[in-house]
Structure formats: C-alpha cells, structure tokens
Design an enzyme around this catalytic site. Structure first.
Site, PDB file in Angstrom:
ATOM      1  N   CYS A 286     -15.455 -11.168-101.356  1.00  0.00           N
ATOM      2  CA  CYS A 286     -14.398 -12.153-101.105  1.00  0.00           C
ATOM      3  C   CYS A 286     -14.128 -12.999-102.341  1.00  0.00           C
ATOM      4  CB  CYS A 286     -14.792 -13.050 -99.946  1.00  0.00           C
ATOM      5  SG  CYS A 286     -16.299 -13.979-100.266  1.00  0.00           S
ATOM      6  N   GLU A 388      -4.196 -10.248-100.767  1.00  0.00           N
ATOM      7  CA  GLU A 388      -5.579  -9.781-100.911  1.00  0.00           C
ATOM      8  C   GLU A 388      -5.645  -8.274-100.651  1.00  0.00           C
ATOM      9  OE1 GLU A 388      -8.662 -10.484 -97.832  1.00  0.00           O
ATOM     10  OE2 GLU A 388      -9.918 -11.271 -99.438  1.00  0.00           O
TER      11      GLU A 388
HETATM   12  P1  NAD Z   1     -12.396  -8.749 -90.355  1.00  0.00           P
HETATM   13  O1  NAD Z   1     -11.761 -10.067 -90.193  1.00  0.00           O
HETATM   14  O2  NAD Z   1     -11.587  -7.537 -90.067  1.00  0.00           O
HETATM   15  O3  NAD Z   1     -13.686  -8.620 -89.411  1.00  0.00           O
HETATM   16  C1  NAD Z   1     -14.745  -9.554 -89.482  1.00  0.00           C
HETATM   17  C2  NAD Z   1     -15.478  -9.561 -88.162  1.00  0.00           C
HETATM   18  O4  NAD Z   1     -14.628 -10.094 -87.146  1.00  0.00           O
HETATM   19  C3  NAD Z   1     -15.905  -8.185 -87.665  1.00  0.00           C
HETATM   20  O5  NAD Z   1     -17.193  -8.292 -87.098  1.00  0.00           O
HETATM   21  C4  NAD Z   1     -14.864  -7.872 -86.610  1.00  0.00           C
HETATM   22  O6  NAD Z   1     -15.306  -6.963 -85.620  1.00  0.00           O
HETATM   23  C5  NAD Z   1     -14.625  -9.244 -86.019  1.00  0.00           C
HETATM   24  N1  NAD Z   1     -13.334  -9.430 -85.343  1.00  0.00           N
HETATM   25  C6  NAD Z   1     -12.158  -8.852 -85.651  1.00  0.00           C
HETATM   26  N2  NAD Z   1     -11.188  -9.312 -84.834  1.00  0.00           N
HETATM   27  C7  NAD Z   1     -11.774 -10.211 -84.001  1.00  0.00           C
HETATM   28  C8  NAD Z   1     -11.301 -11.015 -82.928  1.00  0.00           C
HETATM   29  N3  NAD Z   1     -10.025 -11.015 -82.561  1.00  0.00           N
HETATM   30  N4  NAD Z   1     -12.188 -11.814 -82.292  1.00  0.00           N
HETATM   31  C9  NAD Z   1     -13.484 -11.845 -82.659  1.00  0.00           C
HETATM   32  N5  NAD Z   1     -13.988 -11.088 -83.657  1.00  0.00           N
HETATM   33  C10 NAD Z   1     -13.146 -10.291 -84.327  1.00  0.00           C
HETATM   34  O7  NAD Z   1     -12.969  -8.731 -91.832  1.00  0.00           O
HETATM   35  P2  NAD Z   1     -13.644  -7.521 -92.603  1.00  0.00           P
HETATM   36  O8  NAD Z   1     -12.596  -6.489 -92.862  1.00  0.00           O
HETATM   37  O9  NAD Z   1     -14.878  -7.139 -91.878  1.00  0.00           O
HETATM   38  O10 NAD Z   1     -14.067  -8.219 -93.980  1.00  0.00           O
HETATM   39  C11 NAD Z   1     -13.227  -8.341 -95.103  1.00  0.00           C
HETATM   40  C12 NAD Z   1     -12.583  -9.711 -95.121  1.00  0.00           C
HETATM   41  O11 NAD Z   1     -13.582 -10.711 -95.073  1.00  0.00           O
HETATM   42  C13 NAD Z   1     -11.788  -9.989 -96.401  1.00  0.00           C
HETATM   43  O12 NAD Z   1     -10.609 -10.670 -96.072  1.00  0.00           O
HETATM   44  C14 NAD Z   1     -12.709 -10.910 -97.194  1.00  0.00           C
HETATM   45  O13 NAD Z   1     -12.070 -11.728 -98.116  1.00  0.00           O
HETATM   46  C15 NAD Z   1     -13.332 -11.695 -96.084  1.00  0.00           C
HETATM   47  N6  NAD Z   1     -14.617 -12.268 -96.522  1.00  0.00           N
HETATM   48  C16 NAD Z   1     -14.690 -13.608 -96.764  1.00  0.00           C
HETATM   49  C17 NAD Z   1     -15.893 -14.185 -97.216  1.00  0.00           C
HETATM   50  C18 NAD Z   1     -16.025 -15.665 -97.516  1.00  0.00           C
HETATM   51  O14 NAD Z   1     -17.149 -16.122 -97.713  1.00  0.00           O
HETATM   52  N7  NAD Z   1     -14.953 -16.425 -97.575  1.00  0.00           N
HETATM   53  C19 NAD Z   1     -17.004 -13.370 -97.381  1.00  0.00           C
HETATM   54  C20 NAD Z   1     -16.888 -12.002 -97.136  1.00  0.00           C
HETATM   55  C21 NAD Z   1     -15.685 -11.462 -96.687  1.00  0.00           C
HETATM   56  O1  6OD Z   2     -23.309 -16.028-101.724  1.00  0.00           O
HETATM   57  C1  6OD Z   2     -22.964 -16.458-100.615  1.00  0.00           C
HETATM   58  O2  6OD Z   2     -23.628 -17.297 -99.997  1.00  0.00           O
HETATM   59  C2  6OD Z   2     -21.719 -15.974-100.010  1.00  0.00           C
HETATM   60  N1  6OD Z   2     -21.380 -16.534 -98.837  1.00  0.00           N
HETATM   61  C3  6OD Z   2     -21.020 -14.999-100.620  1.00  0.00           C
HETATM   62  C4  6OD Z   2     -19.812 -14.461-100.119  1.00  0.00           C
HETATM   63  C5  6OD Z   2     -19.336 -13.320-100.657  1.00  0.00           C
HETATM   64  C6  6OD Z   2     -18.154 -12.714-100.155  1.00  0.00           C
HETATM   65  O3  6OD Z   2     -17.949 -11.519-100.122  1.00  0.00           O
END
Ligand code: NAD
Ligand code: 6OD
Length: 489
Positions: A286, A388
């Site tokens: 992310c 993104e």
């Molecule tokens: P996603 O939002 O598709 O899914 C995340 C989780 O939410 C999964 O477990 C999924 O099953 C669940 N989910 C999906 N729809 C839902 C609903 N309606 N209700 C409840 N749960 C639901 O994300 P992803 O594709 O798994 O991950 C990638 C995304 O995550 C990217 O946008 C990335 O930027 C973001 N991300 C952010 C951070 C951060 O720290 N800000 C860290 C890692 C990833």
């Molecule tokens: O390093 C962390 O604590 C953290 N939350 C990282 C997030 C990475 C996103 O993909």
C-alpha cells in the site's frame, strides 16, 4: 483443508461450503478452505465475548504480556512453517518473506506488549472551588470484541499489526483474513493454543466480503470495534454497512503514493529506495510508489537506472536461487494490472521497460506473472498516474521547481505515504511538512519504527495505529475523579 479457528478449535463451516486456495506461482490448487457462514461467525463472536469477560479478563497485565511474548517466540520457532504457508499463498520470494513478513509477525506481539506495559495514562490534580484537591486519572479498558479484516499482500504482517495491539490491550478478536491468503491466520491458531492463550481470545473465520464472512462479521451486533486494511471502496462499504451499530472503526486504505527526486539527491540512495518502493512484493504494497516526480537535470538518469533495476529483477519460484520477483496474487489482479498497462499505452505512455507478461518456463505459465514496468510520457492528469494500480509499475514525470513537484504530489484524493530524495536538509523538512500524507520517508522507504504513527489522510484512511496510537484505538479511556475531602487546600 484450511479450517476456521473458533473457541480454540479448528472447525469446518456448518454449511460445509468450501473455496479454492490457489498458488499464484503456477495456478495450482494449494488447498480447499472451509467457508464460515453466519452461524459460524455467530459462534466466533460468542466465543470471543465469553473469553473477553472470562479467562482473558482475569489475567493480570503482566501475565497477558508474557503470553504475547510467548506467541512471538513460538512464531519465531515455527518460522519455517509460517514461511511455507505465506509463500504458498502469495508466491513472494523466500528472501522477502523471511526478512519482512514473518519477523514482523513476531515483532508485532512484542512491541505492543511493551507498549501497554510502559505507556502511562494521564493524571491531573486540581483544586475544586471549596479549595479541596481532586485527583483525576484515566484507566484504559479494552474496547471489547474486535473484528479484524485483512488484505492479501502482507498477510501475517498486517493481521498481527492489529491482533498484537488488540490482545495487548485486553480485547479478544475475530479475524477475517483475505480469501486469497487464509493460511497464516489459520496457523496462528496453533501458536495460540501451544502457548496457552485462553480459547476464544483469537478466532479466525474464512470467506469473502459481501454476503460472506467479511460482511457477516463487520455487521455483527456482537462486535465492539472494526479494524480494517484494504481498498478504499471496501472500507467505505464496511463503514456504510456497520453505521447503524455506531462502532469505532480504524481504516487503513489504498494509496497512489508519490516519490519526489530533487537534482541534488544521492542517486545511489535514490535508486535503492525507488527500486524497492516500486517493485518490492511485485508492487503490492500500500505504501509503494506509483508516481515518481524527478527534477529535470536528473530525469533521464533516474529513468534509465530505474529501468535497469527492473531488468535485473529475476522472476521465478520463491525458493529458487536468485529469485527476486514474484507473481501477482491472482488471475483477477493480473487482469486488472494488465488493463492499466493497456490504458497507459492509450494515454500516450511509453514503457521504457516491461508493459506485459514475462516469458516464463512452461511449468509456471499458468501463474499470474507480470513485467515490472516504468513509463515515461504520461501526463500527471492521466488515469494511469492517478488511480491505484497495486502493481510493479510507475509513471516517471519531470518537474522544474519545488512548488510544481509539491502541487503534483498533493493533487490526489489519497494521502498515505510519500518519499523525498534530497541532500538538502532544509528542503527535506519543508517538503515533508507540506506533503498531505500520513507517512513521509526521506532518502529511504518503508523503514518502520513501530512506535510511530501510521495511517493515511483523505481517501487513504481514518485514524492512526502504531505505538500509543494503537493503544488509543484498542482501548476506551475512562476518567476517574476523586475528591479528597480530608486534604488541606
Ligand atoms: P480488499 O478491500 O479487496 O479486501 C480486504 C479484505 O476485506 C478482504 O479480507 C476481503 O474479503 C474483505 N472484504 C471485501 N469486501 C468486504 C465487505 N463488503 N465487507 C467486509 N469485508 C469485505 O483489499 P485487497 O485487495 O485484499 O488488498 C489490496 C488493497 O489494500 C489495496 O487498495 C491496498 O492499498 C490496500 N492496503 C492498504 C494498507 C494500509 O495500511 N493503508 C495496507 C495493505 C493494503
Ligand atoms: O508496516 C506496517 O505496520 C504496515 N501497516 C504496513 C503496511 C503496508 C501496506 O501494504
């Protein structure tokens, strides 16, 4: 079969439904996963409530923290099992998972056990109008049963980043790992049992989002708080669906993170940082960089050196010697990233390197491979440079002045992370202070001190976690005011 973990026991979902867990390296089936239905989520929330009010509450703080240290030690002891599970689910190189994902899985328990042991709460003394003193002090109470919903990119790291502080603060949890990466969350149940964490404290339910375990959990009336990491649109859906329950939410969401390279930067340091921030974990971080703004005198050099770094990446099986680059997580995600590669062409971008699917050996061709890609010629206004992608790619865009670079970097609905490369300390401070993001790195990237505030601005999230900020989210402060009637003014 990968099972749900409820009340200290591995269980199949009552409805007997399963889904496939696919290896992204070659598209093969790793295992079937047992899906949790509404009744299973009910069971998990009930178990978490009983543990919250029972055996978990009866432990003293020091005993709880000792148990979390034991969890960390057991993760370290079983590092090979966690590595195997994480690598099978994600396809990431062994070197990356063994340096980043698994050690952080253990560290997240130690750091937050230390935090609750060491962080004080506020206290005030004050004189009431009658001249008698009053002592105010705050107690931290656990929020209760916390729903933890996680993505697939750093599965153990991101799940324990929330479970660690939640348990340290005395909460119990129900975790819904990503459907793409269920294995390490399930394996952590064995660790919890092995070290004697009371049953019901840590629960795992498997499934998808809408009309599945994710939605059943986040709309469940028995949970007290929701902590979520994932896409911005999913975060919005969870907030909407859970709004009626007035739950506290912590949202760690998506980003479109800029890097700004000034002409005075050390290019060795810059390229080391950019190579990681654009390509590490196949761009599925992310905090990763997808927009690189480069001051014109060093523009050509940065483009060429970043493209060379991409050419040196070696895709392959996670444990093959020399592998530095894994596949994307799924066929769906590969399609999404390839659609952006096509959009970049339509928007006038030139792929200096990459732009498609690499030619892999026959036995890996059913995996979800992608080429690391560097574009020039894209406008800052293009969709490729604004949305993104979550892939190993970036648009490199030239600039002349500092205000111009800042204006472009801040021109986004997101606000998660940024990196700044310069040798000018004044400029580093000035630019960092002007960037509207939650985290700025100067001359580095993804260097984490877990005591620091972590989170996003704008569409990148709500709230901050890390150190004392996690304690703020995972506890409820309760102020106690004692009037000292017998004391002299
Ligand atoms: P996603 O939002 O598709 O899914 C995340 C989780 O939410 C999964 O477990 C999924 O099953 C669940 N989910 C999906 N729809 C839902 C609903 N309606 N209700 C409840 N749960 C639901 O994300 P992803 O594709 O798994 O991950 C990638 C995304 O995550 C990217 O946008 C990335 O930027 C973001 N991300 C952010 C951070 C951060 O720290 N800000 C860290 C890692 C990833
Ligand atoms: O390093 C962390 O604590 C953290 N939350 C990282 C997030 C990475 C996103 O993909």
């Amino acid at each position: 079969m990968i099972l749900n973990f409820i009340d200290g026991q591995y269980r199949e979902g009552r409805a007997g439904q399963t889904f496939d867990n696919i290896n992204p390296v070659d598209g093969s089936l790793i295992a079937k996963v047992s899906a949790a239905g509404r009744e299973d989520v009910d069971d998990a929330v009930r178990a978490a409530r009983e543990a919250l009010n029972g055996p978990w509450a009866s432990l003293k703080l020091a005993q709880r923290c000792d148990l979390l240290y034991a969890v960390a030690a057991e993760i370290d002891r079983r590092a090979d099992d966690f590595l195997a599970a994480e690598i099978a689910d994600t396809g990431k190189p062994h070197a990356l998972a063994s340096h980043l994902d698994i050690p952080r899985g253990a560290a997240n328990f130690r750091v937050f056990a230390d935090a609750v042991r060491n962080v004080a709460t506020e206290a005030f003394t004050w004189h009431a109008p009658d001249g008698k003193p009053a002592l105010n002090y705050a107690l931290r109470r656990p929020k209760g049963v916390v729903a933890v919903v996680c993505p697939w990119n750093l599965p153990l790291l991101l799940m324990t980043w929330k479970v660690g502080p939640a348990l340290a603060c005395g909460n119990t949890v129900v975790v819904k790992p990503s459907e793409e990466t269920p294995a390490t969350a399930a394996l952590l149940g064995e660790v919890m049992n092995a070290v004697g964490i009371p049953k019901g404290v840590y629960n795992v339910v498997h499934g998808f989002g809408p009309d599945s375990a994710g939605e059943f959990l986040t709309t469940h009336p028995g949970i007290d708080a929701i902590t979520f990491t994932g896409e911005t649109q999913t975060g919005a859906a969870i907030i909407r669906a859970s709004a009626g329950g007035i739950k506290p939410v912590s949202m760690e969401l998506g980003g479109k993170n800029p890097a700004i390279v000034f002409a005075d930067a050390d290019l060795g340091v810059t390229l080391a940082g950019l190579t990681r921030s654009v390509f590490e974990n196949t761009g599925q971080v992310c905090l990763g960089t997808e927009r690189v703004y480069v001051q014109r005198p060093v523009y050509e050099a940065v483009v060429q050196r970043l493209a060379d770094a991409a050419r040196r990446l070696q895709p392959g099986r996670p444990d093959a010697p020399g592998t530095t680059f894994g596949p994307l997580i799924s066929a769906t995600h590969q399609r999404k990233v390839l659609d952006y590669y096509e959009l970049a062409r339509q928007e006038g971008g030139t792929a200096v390197v990459g732009g498609g699917v690499p030619d892999m050996p026959a036995e890996l061709r059913s995996g979800f491979w992608i080429e690391p890609t560097v574009w020039t010629g894209l406008s800052h206004q293009s969709r490729t440079a604004r949305e993104e992608i979550f892939g190993p790619c970036c648009a490199v865009i030239p600039f002349d002045t500092e205000p111009e670079a800042l204006a472009m970097a801040n021109d986004t609905a997101y606000g998660l992370a940024a990196s700044v490369y310069t040798r000018d300390l004044d400029r580093a401070h000035r630019v960092s202070a002007a960037l509207r993001v939650g985290v700025t790195w100067v001359n580095t990237w993804f260097l984490r001190d877990l005591r620091t505030a972590f989170g996003g601005s704008g569409a990148s999230g709500i709230g901050r976690e890390g150190g004392v900020h996690s304690l703020e989210f995972y506890t409820e402060l309760s102020n106690i005011c004692i009037k000292l009637h017998g004391a002299e003014a």
